[in-house]
Design a protein around this motif. Structure first.
Motif, PDB file in Angstrom:
ATOM      1  N   ILE A  91       0.857  -1.190   0.000  1.00 17.36           N
ATOM      2  CA  ILE A  91       0.000   0.000   0.000  1.00 17.36           C
ATOM      3  C   ILE A  91       0.885   1.228   0.000  1.00 17.36           C
ATOM      4  O   ILE A  91       1.767   1.364   0.866  1.00 17.36           O
ATOM      5  CB  ILE A  91      -0.940   0.037   1.216  1.00 17.36           C
ATOM      6  N   ASN A  92       0.667   2.116  -0.953  1.00 14.65           N
ATOM      7  CA  ASN A  92       1.333   3.417  -0.959  1.00 14.65           C
ATOM      8  C   ASN A  92       0.301   4.444  -0.509  1.00 14.65           C
ATOM      9  O   ASN A  92      -0.528   4.906  -1.295  1.00 14.65           O
ATOM     10  CB  ASN A  92       1.859   3.755  -2.358  1.00 14.65           C
ATOM     11  N   TRP A  93       0.351   4.788   0.753  1.00 11.19           N
ATOM     12  CA  TRP A  93      -0.654   5.683   1.325  1.00 11.19           C
ATOM     13  C   TRP A  93      -0.575   7.086   0.738  1.00 11.19           C
ATOM     14  O   TRP A  93      -1.558   7.835   0.788  1.00 11.19           O
ATOM     15  CB  TRP A  93      -0.489   5.743   2.839  1.00 11.19           C
ATOM     16  N   ASP A  94       0.564   7.478   0.185  1.00 12.38           N
ATOM     17  CA  ASP A  94       0.698   8.812  -0.420  1.00 12.38           C
ATOM     18  C   ASP A  94      -0.055   8.925  -1.737  1.00 12.38           C
ATOM     19  O   ASP A  94      -0.233  10.023  -2.261  1.00 12.38           O
ATOM     20  CB  ASP A  94       2.182   9.141  -0.655  1.00 12.38           C
ATOM     21  N   ASP A  95      -0.481   7.785  -2.270  1.00 16.03           N
ATOM     22  CA  ASP A  95      -1.168   7.782  -3.563  1.00 16.03           C
ATOM     23  C   ASP A  95      -2.675   7.546  -3.409  1.00 16.03           C
ATOM     24  O   ASP A  95      -3.370   7.318  -4.399  1.00 16.03           O
ATOM     25  CB  ASP A  95      -0.565   6.684  -4.449  1.00 16.03           C
ATOM     26  N   LEU A  96      -3.178   7.613  -2.176  1.00 14.75           N
ATOM     27  CA  LEU A  96      -4.584   7.337  -1.918  1.00 14.75           C
ATOM     28  C   LEU A  96      -5.348   8.618  -1.567  1.00 14.75           C
ATOM     29  O   LEU A  96      -4.746   9.649  -1.246  1.00 14.75           O
ATOM     30  CB  LEU A  96      -4.721   6.332  -0.773  1.00 14.75           C
ATOM     31  N   GLY A  97      -6.677   8.516  -1.600  1.00 13.32           N
ATOM     32  CA  GLY A  97      -7.517   9.635  -1.208  1.00 13.32           C
ATOM     33  C   GLY A  97      -7.689  10.638  -2.318  1.00 13.32           C
ATOM     34  O   GLY A  97      -7.262  10.435  -3.462  1.00 13.32           O
ATOM     35  N   SER A  98      -8.307  11.766  -1.974  1.00 14.10           N
ATOM     36  CA  SER A  98      -8.607  12.801  -2.971  1.00 14.10           C
ATOM     37  C   SER A  98      -7.426  13.728  -3.226  1.00 14.10           C
ATOM     38  O   SER A  98      -7.473  14.545  -4.143  1.00 14.10           O
ATOM     39  CB  SER A  98      -9.814  13.627  -2.509  1.00 14.10           C
ATOM     40  N   SER A  99      -6.356  13.615  -2.401  1.00 15.92           N
ATOM     41  CA  SER A  99      -5.190  14.495  -2.572  1.00 15.92           C
ATOM     42  C   SER A  99      -3.910  13.677  -2.622  1.00 15.92           C
ATOM     43  O   SER A  99      -3.056  13.766  -1.721  1.00 15.92           O
ATOM     44  CB  SER A  99      -5.113  15.523  -1.434  1.00 15.92           C
ATOM     45  N   PRO A 100      -3.752  12.862  -3.661  1.00 20.30           N
ATOM     46  CA  PRO A 100      -2.511  12.080  -3.744  1.00 20.30           C
ATOM     47  C   PRO A 100      -1.305  12.993  -3.932  1.00 20.30           C
ATOM     48  O   PRO A 100      -1.407  14.064  -4.526  1.00 20.30           O
ATOM     49  CB  PRO A 100      -2.739  11.186  -4.973  1.00 20.30           C
ATOM     50  N   ALA A 101      -0.167  12.554  -3.409  1.00 19.85           N
ATOM     51  CA  ALA A 101       1.054  13.338  -3.537  1.00 19.85           C
ATOM     52  C   ALA A 101       1.507  13.370  -4.987  1.00 19.85           C
ATOM     53  O   ALA A 101       1.306  12.406  -5.738  1.00 19.85           O
ATOM     54  CB  ALA A 101       2.148  12.750  -2.656  1.00 19.85           C
ATOM     55  N   ALA A 102       2.093  14.502  -5.393  1.00 19.55           N
ATOM     56  CA  ALA A 102       2.605  14.619  -6.761  1.00 19.55           C
ATOM     57  C   ALA A 102       3.665  13.552  -7.022  1.00 19.55           C
ATOM     58  O   ALA A 102       3.767  13.009  -8.126  1.00 19.55           O
ATOM     59  CB  ALA A 102       3.182  16.013  -6.974  1.00 19.55           C
ATOM     60  N   ASP A 103       4.454  13.255  -6.013  1.00 19.30           N
ATOM     61  CA  ASP A 103       5.454  12.189  -6.111  1.00 19.30           C
ATOM     62  C   ASP A 103       5.216  11.224  -4.956  1.00 19.30           C
ATOM     63  O   ASP A 103       5.765  11.403  -3.864  1.00 19.30           O
ATOM     64  CB  ASP A 103       6.865  12.776  -6.044  1.00 19.30           C
ATOM     65  N   PRO A 104       4.373  10.220  -5.134  1.00 20.25           N
ATOM     66  CA  PRO A 104       4.037   9.331  -4.023  1.00 20.25           C
ATOM     67  C   PRO A 104       5.186   8.453  -3.555  1.00 20.25           C
ATOM     68  O   PRO A 104       5.134   7.880  -2.458  1.00 20.25           O
ATOM     69  CB  PRO A 104       2.887   8.483  -4.585  1.00 20.25           C
ATOM     70  N   GLY A 105       6.224   8.337  -4.350  1.00 19.43           N
ATOM     71  CA  GLY A 105       7.377   7.549  -3.929  1.00 19.43           C
ATOM     72  C   GLY A 105       7.084   6.062  -3.864  1.00 19.43           C
ATOM     73  O   GLY A 105       6.252   5.547  -4.601  1.00 19.43           O
ATOM     74  N   GLU A 106       7.768   5.394  -2.959  1.00 18.48           N
ATOM     75  CA  GLU A 106       7.651   3.942  -2.835  1.00 18.48           C
ATOM     76  C   GLU A 106       6.484   3.566  -1.930  1.00 18.48           C
ATOM     77  O   GLU A 106       5.940   4.389  -1.208  1.00 18.48           O
ATOM     78  CB  GLU A 106       8.956   3.371  -2.271  1.00 18.48           C
ATOM     79  N   ALA A 107       6.116   2.285  -1.976  1.00 17.93           N
ATOM     80  CA  ALA A 107       5.095   1.764  -1.066  1.00 17.93           C
ATOM     81  C   ALA A 107       5.568   1.923   0.380  1.00 17.93           C
ATOM     82  O   ALA A 107       6.748   1.735   0.694  1.00 17.93           O
ATOM     83  CB  ALA A 107       4.825   0.296  -1.373  1.00 17.93           C
ATOM     84  N   ASP A 108       4.632   2.323   1.254  1.00 21.55           N
ATOM     85  CA  ASP A 108       4.974   2.606   2.653  1.00 21.55           C
ATOM     86  C   ASP A 108       4.650   1.457   3.585  1.00 21.55           C
ATOM     87  O   ASP A 108       5.034   1.471   4.757  1.00 21.55           O
ATOM     88  CB  ASP A 108       4.190   3.838   3.132  1.00 21.55           C
TER      89      ASP A 108
END
Length: 206
Positions: A91-108
């Motif tokens: 799961i990459n939490w930075d890539d979830l929701g209505s405001s994903p990060a511009a650079d989600p990086g690696e899976a957390d």
């Protein structure tokens, strides 16, 4: 003769007193020139001056600690399942929701089997917390930074491991988001490792 002797005595006494006064005045003048006045008669010494830069400096304990600021959390569903040998759930939490990060990086966060042993958890920073704890962003962040996650997860030991409904996995992602993934259901899909699902709160650093 008697009166003359008395006069002579008085004159000598006056002369002696004058000499003593002259001597005292001389010593006072000498002290004035030499600067050696008696400590009892001098004015109080000025208080010692503080070292430069010391008077306005607060103590280390008074220095405010920098605080992280997070917005209102967003809530998303999450789940991980038991996997076959050599497979993991990521799961990459930075890539979830209505405001994903511009650079989600690696899976957390991951859960699964790197080989054919029991499943285990891995996270950038993660910790398991008991039900009803670490409910806000800062306390969850602290739990993630200082905590640990269970490894060798066995379906028969979920209660002993703390993988119970209401417990949560706190995570800090590589983009510094804070996640509180609460466990709502634990399903023993196989004799070895359970599947988990629930709802997660994600706080984004402002």
């Amino acid at each position: 003769m008697h009166g003359k002797g008395k006069f002579t005595f008085v004159a000598v006494a006056v002369g002696f007193a004058g000499f003593i006064g002259f001597l005292a005045d001389s010593l006072s003048v000498l002290d004035w020139f030499t600067g050696s006045t008696d400590a009892a008669t001098t004015s109080p010494a000025a208080p010692p001056t503080e070292e430069p830069g010391m008077s306005a400096q607060p103590s280390a304990s008074a220095t405010p600690v920098a605080q992280f600021r997070f917005g209102e959390p967003e809530e998303v569903a999450w789940s991980v399942t038991d996997t076959a040998c050599g497979n993991v759930n990521e799961i990459n939490w930075d890539d979830l929701g209505s405001s994903p990060a511009a650079d989600p990086g690696e899976a957390d966060f991951s859960y699964g089997r790197s080989d054919c042993s029991n499943a285990s958890f891995h996270a950038t920073h993660g910790g398991l917390v008991p039900p009803g704890t670490a409910l806000d962003a800062m306390s969850c962040r602290s739990a993630a930074m200082a905590g640990t996650l269970p490894i060798w997860v066995d379906s028969d030991e979920v209660n002993e491991l703390g993988l119970v409904p209401g417990a949560a996995i706190c995570i800090v992602t590589d983009q510094k988001r804070v996640v509180r993934a609460e466990i709502e259901n634990v399903t023993p899909d196989s004799p070895r490792s359970p599947s988990l699902r629930g709802r997660a709160k994600i706080w984004i650093l402002e």
